[in-house]
Design an enzyme around this catalytic site. Sequence first.
Site, short mmCIF file in Angstrom:
data_model
loop_
_atom_site.label_atom_id
_atom_site.label_comp_id
_atom_site.label_asym_id
_atom_site.label_seq_id
_atom_site.Cartn_x
_atom_site.Cartn_y
_atom_site.Cartn_z
N GLU A 41 -54.50 116.58 59.34
CA GLU A 41 -53.13 116.82 59.49
C GLU A 41 -52.29 116.27 58.46
OE1 GLU A 41 -53.00 116.19 64.27
OE2 GLU A 41 -52.79 114.58 63.21
N GLU A 89 -61.11 114.99 67.46
CA GLU A 89 -60.37 114.19 68.32
C GLU A 89 -60.80 114.47 69.84
OE1 GLU A 89 -57.28 113.94 65.23
OE2 GLU A 89 -59.11 115.23 65.68
#
Length: 265
Positions: free
Chosen positions: A116, A136
């Site tokens: 990210e 994740e």
Amino acid sequence: MTDTPQNGPVRTRREGHVLEVTLDRPKANAIDLATSRLMGEVFRAFRDDPDLRVAIVTGAGPKFFCPGWDLKAAAAGDAVDGDYGVGGFGGLQELPGLNKPVIAAVNGICCGGGLELALSCDIILAAEHATFALPEIRSGTVADAASIKLPKRIPYHIAMEMLLTGRWIDAQEAHRWGLVNRIHPADRLMEEARAMARHIASGPPLVMAAIKEIVRDAEDSKFQDALNRITKRQLPTVDRLYGSEDLKEGFRAFAEKRDPVWKGR
């Protein structure tokens, strides 16, 4: 050239108009709340310094760019929804008004919040051994920013596969899908990133600022609405550019067949 002390989790190196930001938190360069806040301060200072035009962000060491959130710090009490600082997680993705280019030099493992962070940059260069993932889902949580950004950057089905399975991809596949601009040997990565940064920094800073604001403003706008805001000078960077000395200098330099001298005003 100016370097910060070498013992902090975020090191900076300044050369000309270029700022290098190195995440240095052994063993893996994971980001906790304190580091995220520090990164936000570094990138805010970069944004507000008129003499800096381009930033490079990379990780220390040969193995990790950044794996994202520091799970050990989270287990010790760092709240996932805590205070990440002025720029949000990693100092970049929510920093308002950042109208300067940022290059990610991905020197190794780049996953979770580290991916990210890279997605918050404008250009991504990768070492040959770099790998990318959004794991994740395996931890029972969501890659929130990547869920928004990744399907807009690479083919939808590839992005969804990464999000839904946590599958790892290597630098070659990342390049094939357009996630990475260029791949370089590890020992040349920073040299190539610096060369690109110097090339970009030699350009007109007011135009670069306008490009970044236009792209950001137009992301969720209809074409004509976005174009109207540009032509009517409703974006601050565009208004500043169209009334600037640099705009006239560009025209004069072209007519006189010489290199322009950009002053940022």
